[in-house]
Design a protein around this motif. Sequence first.
Motif, PDB file in Angstrom:
ATOM      1  N   ASP A   1       0.811  -1.218   0.000  1.00  0.00           N
ATOM      2  CA  ASP A   1       0.000   0.000   0.000  1.00  0.00           C
ATOM      3  C   ASP A   1       0.846   1.270   0.000  1.00  0.00           C
ATOM      4  O   ASP A   1       0.365   2.360   0.297  1.00  0.00           O
ATOM      5  CB  ASP A   1      -0.991   0.001   1.166  1.00  0.00           C
ATOM      6  CG  ASP A   1      -0.333  -0.072   2.530  1.00  0.00           C
ATOM      7  OD1 ASP A   1       0.912  -0.119   2.604  1.00  0.00           O
ATOM      8  OD2 ASP A   1      -1.073  -0.089   3.534  1.00  0.00           O
TER       9      ASP A   1
ATOM     10  N   SER B   1      -4.473  13.890  -3.514  1.00  0.00           N
ATOM     11  CA  SER B   1      -4.674  12.864  -2.481  1.00  0.00           C
ATOM     12  C   SER B   1      -5.243  11.578  -3.082  1.00  0.00           C
ATOM     13  O   SER B   1      -4.848  10.478  -2.687  1.00  0.00           O
ATOM     14  CB  SER B   1      -5.574  13.386  -1.360  1.00  0.00           C
ATOM     15  OG  SER B   1      -6.851  13.720  -1.858  1.00  0.00           O
ATOM     16  N   TRP B   2      -6.159  11.690  -4.054  1.00  0.00           N
ATOM     17  CA  TRP B   2      -6.694  10.497  -4.721  1.00  0.00           C
ATOM     18  C   TRP B   2      -5.644   9.847  -5.607  1.00  0.00           C
ATOM     19  O   TRP B   2      -5.544   8.627  -5.674  1.00  0.00           O
ATOM     20  CB  TRP B   2      -7.946  10.833  -5.536  1.00  0.00           C
ATOM     21  CG  TRP B   2      -9.184  10.723  -4.716  1.00  0.00           C
ATOM     22  CD1 TRP B   2      -9.865  11.741  -4.123  1.00  0.00           C
ATOM     23  CD2 TRP B   2      -9.863   9.521  -4.367  1.00  0.00           C
ATOM     24  NE1 TRP B   2     -10.934  11.239  -3.429  1.00  0.00           N
ATOM     25  CE2 TRP B   2     -10.960   9.883  -3.564  1.00  0.00           C
ATOM     26  CE3 TRP B   2      -9.656   8.183  -4.647  1.00  0.00           C
ATOM     27  CZ2 TRP B   2     -11.847   8.947  -3.046  1.00  0.00           C
ATOM     28  CZ3 TRP B   2     -10.544   7.252  -4.135  1.00  0.00           C
ATOM     29  CH2 TRP B   2     -11.616   7.634  -3.341  1.00  0.00           C
TER      30      TRP B   2
ATOM     31  N   LEU C   1      -3.482   7.849  -3.308  1.00  0.00           N
ATOM     32  CA  LEU C   1      -4.194   6.674  -2.809  1.00  0.00           C
ATOM     33  C   LEU C   1      -4.262   5.574  -3.870  1.00  0.00           C
ATOM     34  O   LEU C   1      -4.004   4.406  -3.593  1.00  0.00           O
ATOM     35  CB  LEU C   1      -5.608   7.066  -2.375  1.00  0.00           C
ATOM     36  CG  LEU C   1      -6.492   5.933  -1.885  1.00  0.00           C
ATOM     37  CD1 LEU C   1      -6.038   5.462  -0.511  1.00  0.00           C
ATOM     38  CD2 LEU C   1      -7.947   6.362  -1.852  1.00  0.00           C
TER      39      LEU C   1
ATOM     40  N   VAL D   1      -5.192  -0.714  -2.337  1.00  0.00           N
ATOM     41  CA  VAL D   1      -5.833   0.548  -1.974  1.00  0.00           C
ATOM     42  C   VAL D   1      -6.670   0.329  -0.726  1.00  0.00           C
ATOM     43  O   VAL D   1      -7.542  -0.538  -0.701  1.00  0.00           O
ATOM     44  CB  VAL D   1      -6.704   1.072  -3.141  1.00  0.00           C
ATOM     45  CG1 VAL D   1      -7.425   2.349  -2.743  1.00  0.00           C
ATOM     46  CG2 VAL D   1      -5.852   1.284  -4.385  1.00  0.00           C
ATOM     47  N   ARG D   2      -6.381   1.117   0.288  1.00  0.00           N
ATOM     48  CA  ARG D   2      -7.068   0.975   1.585  1.00  0.00           C
ATOM     49  C   ARG D   2      -7.772   2.297   1.897  1.00  0.00           C
ATOM     50  O   ARG D   2      -7.133   3.298   2.193  1.00  0.00           O
ATOM     51  CB  ARG D   2      -6.036   0.670   2.663  1.00  0.00           C
ATOM     52  CG  ARG D   2      -6.592   0.292   3.992  1.00  0.00           C
ATOM     53  CD  ARG D   2      -5.485   0.141   5.030  1.00  0.00           C
ATOM     54  NE  ARG D   2      -4.309  -0.542   4.523  1.00  0.00           N
ATOM     55  CZ  ARG D   2      -3.919  -1.762   4.867  1.00  0.00           C
ATOM     56  NH1 ARG D   2      -4.628  -2.449   5.719  1.00  0.00           N
ATOM     57  NH2 ARG D   2      -2.826  -2.288   4.378  1.00  0.00           N
ATOM     58  N   ALA D   3      -9.113   2.291   1.794  1.00  0.00           N
ATOM     59  CA  ALA D   3      -9.913   3.479   2.096  1.00  0.00           C
ATOM     60  C   ALA D   3     -11.318   3.018   2.504  1.00  0.00           C
ATOM     61  O   ALA D   3     -11.763   1.952   2.079  1.00  0.00           O
ATOM     62  CB  ALA D   3      -9.971   4.398   0.880  1.00  0.00           C
TER      63      ALA D   3
ATOM     64  N   ASP E   1     -14.414   4.067   1.697  1.00  0.00           N
ATOM     65  CA  ASP E   1     -15.454   3.995   0.670  1.00  0.00           C
ATOM     66  C   ASP E   1     -14.993   3.425  -0.662  1.00  0.00           C
ATOM     67  O   ASP E   1     -15.804   3.236  -1.566  1.00  0.00           O
ATOM     68  CB  ASP E   1     -16.041   5.389   0.428  1.00  0.00           C
ATOM     69  CG  ASP E   1     -16.724   5.931   1.674  1.00  0.00           C
ATOM     70  OD1 ASP E   1     -17.342   5.128   2.395  1.00  0.00           O
ATOM     71  OD2 ASP E   1     -16.629   7.144   1.925  1.00  0.00           O
ATOM     72  N   TYR E   2     -13.695   3.188  -0.814  1.00  0.00           N
ATOM     73  CA  TYR E   2     -13.161   2.702  -2.079  1.00  0.00           C
ATOM     74  C   TYR E   2     -11.847   2.001  -1.786  1.00  0.00           C
ATOM     75  O   TYR E   2     -11.066   2.476  -0.973  1.00  0.00           O
ATOM     76  CB  TYR E   2     -12.917   3.879  -3.042  1.00  0.00           C
ATOM     77  CG  TYR E   2     -12.437   3.443  -4.392  1.00  0.00           C
ATOM     78  CD1 TYR E   2     -13.344   3.114  -5.385  1.00  0.00           C
ATOM     79  CD2 TYR E   2     -11.087   3.329  -4.665  1.00  0.00           C
ATOM     80  CE1 TYR E   2     -12.919   2.703  -6.638  1.00  0.00           C
ATOM     81  CE2 TYR E   2     -10.647   2.926  -5.906  1.00  0.00           C
ATOM     82  CZ  TYR E   2     -11.561   2.611  -6.884  1.00  0.00           C
ATOM     83  OH  TYR E   2     -11.138   2.196  -8.116  1.00  0.00           O
ATOM     84  N   GLY E   3     -11.604   0.890  -2.436  1.00  0.00           N
ATOM     85  CA  GLY E   3     -10.329   0.236  -2.216  1.00  0.00           C
ATOM     86  C   GLY E   3     -10.318  -1.197  -2.691  1.00  0.00           C
ATOM     87  O   GLY E   3     -11.282  -1.679  -3.278  1.00  0.00           O
TER      88      GLY E   3
END
Length: 89
Positions: free
Chosen positions: A8, A24-25, A28, A34-36, A38-40
């Motif tokens: 990551d 920032s996106w 990411l 990808v660790r988030a 709402d998305y990952g």
Amino acid sequence: MLELLRDDEPAPDEQLPRTGLSLSWERLLSSAFVRAPDYGTRCSTVVRIDESRRACFDEWTWDAAGVQTGAVSLQFELDAADDPASVPK
């Protein structure tokens, strides 16, 4: 293998593409994992076929925090009919 899929670490800013997303996106999304919230990455899959035509399928599932929630490992032999070298030209 799994260590590569779980990487990551974001790419350095100078290597990020300019896709129109915020910095920032871009950071990411530049990593393999990808660790988030709402998305990952929610699934990682590896398919291997060895020289004896044995196939191995490994898959891991992850929650929004990146914690492993499941794993599947299957192995099977491929039929000779599946061999592209056996198809007449």
